[in-house]
Design a protein around this motif. Sequence first.
Motif, PDB file in Angstrom:
ATOM      1  N   GLU A  38       0.805  -1.222   0.000  1.00  0.00           N
ATOM      2  CA  GLU A  38       0.000   0.000   0.000  1.00  0.00           C
ATOM      3  C   GLU A  38       0.839   1.274   0.000  1.00  0.00           C
ATOM      4  N   THR A  93      -3.790   0.573  -3.489  1.00  0.00           N
ATOM      5  CA  THR A  93      -3.650   1.912  -2.912  1.00  0.00           C
ATOM      6  C   THR A  93      -4.878   2.790  -3.121  1.00  0.00           C
ATOM      7  N   THR A 130      -7.664   3.109  -1.720  1.00  0.00           N
ATOM      8  CA  THR A 130      -8.324   3.677  -0.539  1.00  0.00           C
ATOM      9  C   THR A 130      -7.530   4.819   0.082  1.00  0.00           C
ATOM     10  N   THR A 131      -6.245   4.917  -0.234  1.00  0.00           N
ATOM     11  CA  THR A 131      -5.395   5.955   0.364  1.00  0.00           C
ATOM     12  C   THR A 131      -4.861   6.951  -0.658  1.00  0.00           C
TER      13      THR A 131
END
Length: 236
Positions: A148, A217, A219-220
């Motif tokens: 992530e 990645t 979600t961020t």
Amino acid sequence: MAIIGIVGTPYHTVDKTPFWWNKVTYTRQSFIDVFQTLGHTVLILPVDQPEKAEVYLQLVDKIVLTGGADVSPQYYGEEPHFKLETTDPIRDAFEFAIIDAALKFHKPILGVCRGLQVLNVYFGGSLYQDLSQTTSQIKHRQSPTPQEFPTHHVLVDQQSSLSFLPEQYFVNSFHHQAVKNLGEGLKAIAHGTDGLVEAIENKEKGVLAVQWHPECTWTTEAFDRQIFEYFANRSL
């Protein structure tokens, strides 16, 4: 909303982990999550005989090709390099047939990591079978850094389908192969600072692919989420 077909990854190893002696076909949950969050329906397509590809294409609106084994070098006319890793010619053949059918029925394709590489080979390109064949000094297989976290920069063509990304964008990286010769009709639309191809497109045929893993990645990293939004919402 669209029905997204994700070609599953066959897992042939029958040791205890991670699937308790079972052979399975799987995809990362994060691929499912991002499309469902965006309001779309997801179908996981098992690898099958190439002649069945058109049957599967009738069930979906768009196709996603994900990561996994190395593309067999026989498909681009090379002998196996000693650093070539696991290959799956059966998956290769089915995915080539899926690409054929998607192009025939004008259905967009998104490739991620291996998905980019198989698209490049389908269009007549070739691959570096291992990054040791290049002069790159960038670590493109970032483990043990978690997936992530972005670890290296790419330079994005601001006139391309990825123009919504910053011109210099930070991505994660989990590959040991890369595009060598670009396939016919494809355009390289992002490069690493080492010059390696990091994204490709053919706008006319609805093809877009990235070498990094935005499903890890989304979600961020808002821009990685936008890759899926762009793909899911576009039409030919």
